[in-house]
Scaffold this motif. Structure first.
Motif, PDB file in Angstrom:
ATOM      1  N   GLU A  20       0.509  -1.092  -0.069  1.00  6.67           N
ATOM      2  CA  GLU A  20       0.069   0.139  -0.311  1.00  6.67           C
ATOM      3  C   GLU A  20       0.951   1.329   0.094  1.00  6.67           C
ATOM      4  O   GLU A  20       0.474   2.331  -0.691  1.00  6.67           O
ATOM      5  CB  GLU A  20      -0.893   0.048   1.155  1.00  6.67           C
ATOM      6  CG  GLU A  20      -2.049   0.669   1.032  1.00  6.67           C
ATOM      7  CD  GLU A  20      -2.791   0.460   2.199  1.00  6.67           C
ATOM      8  OE1 GLU A  20      -3.716   1.436   2.673  1.00  6.67           O
ATOM      9  OE2 GLU A  20      -2.763  -0.361   3.110  1.00  6.67           O
ATOM     10  N   TYR A  21       1.879   1.136   0.707  1.00  8.21           N
ATOM     11  CA  TYR A  21       2.827   2.402   0.808  1.00  8.21           C
ATOM     12  C   TYR A  21       3.959   2.403  -0.019  1.00  8.21           C
ATOM     13  O   TYR A  21       4.869   3.067  -0.065  1.00  8.21           O
ATOM     14  CB  TYR A  21       3.311   2.406   2.254  1.00  8.21           C
ATOM     15  CG  TYR A  21       2.322   2.183   3.136  1.00  8.21           C
ATOM     16  CD1 TYR A  21       1.551   3.452   3.766  1.00  8.21           C
ATOM     17  CD2 TYR A  21       2.074   1.130   3.877  1.00  8.21           C
ATOM     18  CE1 TYR A  21       0.725   3.148   4.645  1.00  8.21           C
ATOM     19  CE2 TYR A  21       1.073   0.898   4.937  1.00  8.21           C
ATOM     20  CZ  TYR A  21       0.485   2.071   5.285  1.00  8.21           C
ATOM     21  OH  TYR A  21      -0.536   1.895   6.249  1.00  8.21           O
ATOM     22  N   ARG A  22       3.852   1.495  -0.742  1.00  8.31           N
ATOM     23  CA  ARG A  22       5.135   1.262  -1.756  1.00  8.31           C
ATOM     24  C   ARG A  22       5.528   2.374  -2.464  1.00  8.31           C
ATOM     25  O   ARG A  22       6.803   2.828  -2.210  1.00  8.31           O
ATOM     26  CB  ARG A  22       4.881  -0.190  -2.764  1.00  8.31           C
ATOM     27  CG  ARG A  22       6.031  -0.701  -3.269  1.00  8.31           C
ATOM     28  CD  ARG A  22       5.476  -1.920  -4.075  1.00  8.31           C
ATOM     29  NE  ARG A  22       4.576  -1.556  -5.106  1.00  8.31           N
ATOM     30  CZ  ARG A  22       3.676  -2.457  -5.666  1.00  8.31           C
ATOM     31  NH1 ARG A  22       3.577  -3.704  -5.021  1.00  8.31           N
ATOM     32  NH2 ARG A  22       2.982  -2.412  -6.632  1.00  8.31           N
ATOM     33  N   MET A  23       4.637   2.759  -3.356  1.00  8.00           N
ATOM     34  CA  MET A  23       4.891   3.857  -4.173  1.00  8.00           C
ATOM     35  C   MET A  23       5.299   5.202  -3.237  1.00  8.00           C
ATOM     36  O   MET A  23       6.384   6.087  -3.710  1.00  8.00           O
ATOM     37  CB  MET A  23       3.936   4.281  -5.301  1.00  8.00           C
ATOM     38  CG  MET A  23       3.631   3.178  -6.331  1.00  8.00           C
ATOM     39  SD  MET A  23       5.545   2.548  -6.930  1.00  8.00           S
ATOM     40  CE  MET A  23       5.840   3.886  -8.019  1.00  8.00           C
ATOM     41  N   LEU A  24       4.610   5.246  -2.331  1.00 10.85           N
ATOM     42  CA  LEU A  24       5.005   6.531  -1.358  1.00 10.85           C
ATOM     43  C   LEU A  24       6.427   6.264  -0.970  1.00 10.85           C
ATOM     44  O   LEU A  24       7.276   7.382  -1.050  1.00 10.85           O
ATOM     45  CB  LEU A  24       4.238   6.273  -0.020  1.00 10.85           C
ATOM     46  CG  LEU A  24       4.075   7.509   0.881  1.00 10.85           C
ATOM     47  CD1 LEU A  24       3.134   8.602   0.224  1.00 10.85           C
ATOM     48  CD2 LEU A  24       3.536   7.035   2.146  1.00 10.85           C
ATOM     49  N   TYR A  25       6.976   5.110  -0.435  1.00 13.62           N
ATOM     50  CA  TYR A  25       8.279   4.988  -0.095  1.00 13.62           C
ATOM     51  C   TYR A  25       9.281   5.320  -1.299  1.00 13.62           C
ATOM     52  O   TYR A  25      10.198   6.119  -1.147  1.00 13.62           O
ATOM     53  CB  TYR A  25       8.678   3.521   0.509  1.00 13.62           C
ATOM     54  CG  TYR A  25       8.170   3.428   1.599  1.00 13.62           C
ATOM     55  CD1 TYR A  25       8.136   4.360   2.634  1.00 13.62           C
ATOM     56  CD2 TYR A  25       7.447   2.197   1.939  1.00 13.62           C
ATOM     57  CE1 TYR A  25       7.510   4.094   3.977  1.00 13.62           C
ATOM     58  CE2 TYR A  25       6.874   2.093   3.400  1.00 13.62           C
ATOM     59  CZ  TYR A  25       7.070   2.949   4.134  1.00 13.62           C
ATOM     60  OH  TYR A  25       6.198   2.707   5.634  1.00 13.62           O
ATOM     61  N   GLY A  57       8.944   7.066  -4.044  1.00 12.15           N
ATOM     62  CA  GLY A  57       9.081   8.606  -4.212  1.00 12.15           C
ATOM     63  C   GLY A  57       9.977   9.085  -3.183  1.00 12.15           C
ATOM     64  O   GLY A  57      10.697  10.100  -3.558  1.00 12.15           O
ATOM     65  N   ALA A  58       9.820   9.013  -1.851  1.00  4.23           N
ATOM     66  CA  ALA A  58      10.487   9.464  -0.958  1.00  4.23           C
ATOM     67  C   ALA A  58      12.055   9.063  -1.184  1.00  4.23           C
ATOM     68  O   ALA A  58      12.886   9.841  -0.845  1.00  4.23           O
ATOM     69  CB  ALA A  58      10.126   9.155   0.481  1.00  4.23           C
ATOM     70  N   ILE A  59      12.378   7.929  -1.612  1.00  2.17           N
ATOM     71  CA  ILE A  59      13.814   7.302  -1.776  1.00  2.17           C
ATOM     72  C   ILE A  59      14.310   8.556  -2.742  1.00  2.17           C
ATOM     73  O   ILE A  59      15.476   8.544  -2.521  1.00  2.17           O
ATOM     74  CB  ILE A  59      13.663   5.830  -2.231  1.00  2.17           C
ATOM     75  CG1 ILE A  59      13.478   4.971  -0.928  1.00  2.17           C
ATOM     76  CG2 ILE A  59      14.904   5.525  -2.603  1.00  2.17           C
ATOM     77  CD1 ILE A  59      12.961   3.601  -1.167  1.00  2.17           C
ATOM     78  N   LEU A  60      13.501   8.588  -3.783  1.00  2.00           N
ATOM     79  CA  LEU A  60      14.276   9.246  -5.037  1.00  2.00           C
ATOM     80  C   LEU A  60      14.579  10.633  -4.361  1.00  2.00           C
ATOM     81  O   LEU A  60      16.037  11.064  -4.803  1.00  2.00           O
ATOM     82  CB  LEU A  60      13.221   9.433  -6.180  1.00  2.00           C
ATOM     83  CG  LEU A  60      13.188   8.341  -7.187  1.00  2.00           C
ATOM     84  CD1 LEU A  60      12.080   8.616  -8.048  1.00  2.00           C
ATOM     85  CD2 LEU A  60      14.420   8.253  -7.888  1.00  2.00           C
ATOM     86  N   VAL A  61      13.835  11.272  -3.740  1.00  2.00           N
ATOM     87  CA  VAL A  61      14.305  12.569  -3.156  1.00  2.00           C
ATOM     88  C   VAL A  61      15.413  12.352  -2.189  1.00  2.00           C
ATOM     89  O   VAL A  61      16.365  13.231  -2.119  1.00  2.00           O
ATOM     90  CB  VAL A  61      13.101  13.147  -2.511  1.00  2.00           C
ATOM     91  CG1 VAL A  61      13.399  14.417  -1.681  1.00  2.00           C
ATOM     92  CG2 VAL A  61      11.830  13.304  -3.217  1.00  2.00           C
TER      93      VAL A  61
END
Lengths: 308, 422
Positions: free
Chosen positions: B389-394, B396-400
């Motif tokens: 559920e949070y995968r893409m959230l993480y 995105g944050a990882i890229l930043v």
């Protein structure tokens, strides 16, 4: 013939109102690009957040509260603009400010990350499904040109065009005459020189991001009224289109972004109306590619040469 | 004297409390419309939206931001004294050793893994190939390609179409898939390469989306539902199935005298994945050592200088694009064989982002890094439902975070250099 004419007018009205939204969002892209020199990939998501905040306000003050329509709409616009402005500020502080002076691709990848993050952040908070936006401003004004069908001009579309035009005039005056507006122009001409002359460039950059976010939020609230539904992923495609508009007008130029938005809205609506609506997004992306390839400096932009 | 110093410190403390408070209030304002005021979709008889309230998250968020802002000045002061965390610089010898270990690990999964782990392994190999391919474009040549999933889609769709509409097998389709993907890379490369870095990224994104949207709208390609029933690869010309599809032909199991088990197919696909991943690594290593690889890296650093040294940037970029697309073609065909189906939803923009995350996390330009990145992504994508559920959230944050903290990636390459003795 009259049929053709009324159809033409209908498309014109639709195109202008969707173009107005593109123009509002495109201003955010173009101002950030003009000053920091980066594509704020997350700008479409900022617009989506604006739409959500607006919907929260509409739901809270909704039809049940019995407030007059202008108050409800006005508060939705104001609150959404304020909160979304904060998002613009926060995104800049967290994701872009530490990357000033880095190679070009670095802030772009960071912006991409912000974009993906915000989409899923809203999906997590508000659910990853379509929400129907209550139609606060229902009603249409229609007139006949003597053909088979009438040209309809809904109040929400009128509102979009009116608000956009007012905001654009205000923005133009602001950039031209206010001190902060002058500082913005100075920064976009030469950042380090502006800094030497005592302009607080950090403040100008933050302000630019906030202003872009505020305009995008207004676009988000208004488009919800016009299209009737929102979901956490609407920002991506409309962000791309607004970016196309910004490039089409000449990135870095504010009047260019306005012009580009309206032109893009019209082209898109006519292409859809007279050709194919199945390939709607293909048309938009195709336009984006064509504009970037053949008109990278845009209609009102300056060409720049890369130097050693 | 000391009196003044104390006063100064008191001010700093009061200032940081003030900053932290303001930050916390802003956080509350930002979080409120997204997490505290939840819009409830109407239940069928009603039509109006309603709000439900959930304040706890707001409190946690504000408290976290307050604490972070409060300790931030001390944190940066405290951390500046400490030595920076660095991963050891990898010599080519270490890199070879690590690659051998990874290969050993891959075979260990084959020997001891259950069905689920084998399946993750297959996906990991596909992502390794994709990451290596994108690494040639983004890492070596410095061209940010955000439409990489488009080439991946071409590989997958080519195999699916050739198999379903023309009855060709995996091994006959594979070269066609690779060549078609590479040609698409070449053709799309031509117009794109005149563009500056950030425009190029957006145009490739546009191409990637167009490929997907076209696949969605063409009935021959299955439309939104995609193509189903893609057959599995054969082993040296023999089918790996319980019964042969044609009369008078033996299956692989009959020849070997084995008892048929469906998991054998999974093992076989995994071995194929390892085989192609190893090929991809070898090709990538060759490319990085060949004059072309060096020229690509030089061009990434300074295009104008390269041009004045007589290198042809357009040709170089085209080679990078074509090679990268070819890798994606292999991965796409493998993916279609593994899934037994292709659909437009498998090749969205987020897929391009995932592959980019693999490359960025591992380290742009670092072979070992992107291989590890690809494996990590495959494992993260397939692990448990709680994470999904949070995968893409993480991501995105990882890229930043990676861009701010370590833009060179977790396992960066040392620059090749020769020391001159004095």
């Amino acid at each position: 013939m009259t049929d053709f004419l009324s159809q033409f007018f209908q498309q014109l009205i639709n195109g202008l109102s969707i173009g107005a939204i593109y123009a509002l969002i495109a201003i955010g892209y173009t101002m950030v690009y003009g000053i920091v020199g980066m594509i704020n990939f997350a700008h479409g998501e900022i617009y989506m957040i604006g739409a959500y905040v607006g919907l929260v306000v509409l739901t809270a003050f909704g039809a049940a509260s019995g407030l007059p329509v202008p108050v409800i709409l006005g508060s939705a616009l104001l609150i959404s603009a304020a909160v979304t402005g904060l998002y613009g500020y926060a995104v800049e502080q967290v994701a872009y400010k530490p990357l000033r002076g880095a190679p070009r691709l670095v802030p772009l990848i960071s912006a991409l990350g912000v974009s993906v993050f915000l989409q899923n952040y809203v999906a997590l908070g508000q659910g990853a499904y379509d929400l129907a936006v209550p139609d606060i401003l229902s009603g249409t004004w229609s007139f006949s040109l003597g053909g088979q069908f009438d040209v309809t001009f809904s109040y929400s579309r009128m509102l979009i065009i009116a608000v956009t035009v007012i905001l654009m005039v205000a923005l133009t005056m602001f950039i031209k005459h206010s001190r902060l507006g002058q500082a913005c122009r100075a920064c976009s001409q030469d950042m380090s020189m502006a800094n030497l002359l005592g302009i607080d460039t950090n403040r100008v950059i933050s302000f630019t991001f906030m202003l872009g976010a505020v305009l995008a939020a207004v676009g988000g609230v208004l488009v919800g009224q016009s299209t009737g539904k929102i979901n956490p992923f609407i920002g991506f495609i409309i962000g791309m289109k607004a970016f196309t508009a910004a490039v089409l007008g000449g990135i870095g130029s504010i009047p260019g972004a306005m012009l580009g938005g309206f032109v893009l809205g019209l082209v898109e609506t006519f292409a859809q109306g007279y050709w194919s609506s199945e390939y709607k997004d293909v048309i938009s992306f195709g336009l984006l590619i064509l504009v970037l390839l053949f008109l990278p400096t845009g209609l009102l932009g300056k060409s720049s040469m890369e130097k050693v | 004297m000391s009196h003044y110093q104390n006063a100064g410190q008191g001010n700093i403390f009061a200032d940081s409390i003030k900053h932290a408070l303001i930050a916390a209030i802003l956080t509350v304002l930002m979080l409120m419309p997204i997490f505290a005021l939840h819009i409830e979709p109407p239940r069928p008889p009603e039509t109006a939206l309603s709000l439900s309230y959930e304040w706890s998250f707001l409190l946690y968020g504000a408290a976290a931001v307050f604490c972070f802002q409060l300790i931030r000045p001390f944190l940066s002061k405290g951390l500046s004294g400490l030595p920076r965390f660095t991963t050891p610089e990898l010599t080519p010898r270490h890199q070879q050793l690590a690659l051998c270990l990874l290969l050993l690990g891959a075979f260990a999964v084959l020997a001891f893994g259950d069905r689920a782990q084998i399946s993750i392994g297959q996906l990991a190999m596909i992502y390794v190939i994709l990451a290596l391919g994108l690494n040639i474009v983004v890492g070596f040549a410095g061209l940010l390609n955000l439409g990489y999933a488009g080439f991946y889609a071409i590989g997958g769709y080519t195999y699916a179409v050739l198999n379903i509409h023309y009855g060709l097998g995996f091994w006959q389709s594979l070269p066609i898939a690779v060549v078609l993907a590479a040609i698409t890379g070449l053709v799309l490369g031509f117009p794109v390469l005149r563009l500056r870095g950030d425009y190029l990224a957006i145009v490739t994104l546009g191409f990637g989306e167009i490929i997907r949207l076209v696949a969605r709208n063409i009935d021959f390609l299955g439309g939104p539902g995609g193509l189903n029933g893609v057959s599995k690869p054969s082993v040296f010309g023999y089918e790996m199935a319980l019964r042969p599809s044609q009369e008078g032909v033996q299956t692989f199991h009959q020849i070997m005298g084995w008892k048929f088990q469906t998991i054998h197919m999974q093992y076989y696909l995994y071995i194929l994945g390892i085989f192609f991943a190893v090929c991809a690594v070898l090709v990538a290593i060759r490319v990085s050592r060949m004059p072309i690889g060096r020229a690509l890296e030089a061009m990434r650093e300074d295009e104008i200088a390269c041009r004045s040294l007589g290198l042809n940037p357009t040709a170089l970029k085209l080679i990078a694009f074509t090679l990268g697309a070819g890798f994606a073609g292999v991965a796409g065909a493998l993916f279609a064989a593994k899934q037994g189906s292709v659909s437009p939803e498998a090749f969205t923009f987020l897929e391009s982002v995932l592959i980019l995350v693999a490359v960025v996390v591992g380290g742009m330009g670092s072979l070992l890094g992107v291989i590890v990145g690809g494996i990590l992504i495959a494992v993260l994508v397939t692990t448990g439902t709680g994470f999904a559920e949070y995968r893409m959230l993480y991501f995105g944050a990882i890229l930043v975070i990676m861009m701010i903290w370590r833009p060179q990636g977790l396992l960066p390459v040392g620059r090749r250099q020769v020391k001159v003795k004095a």
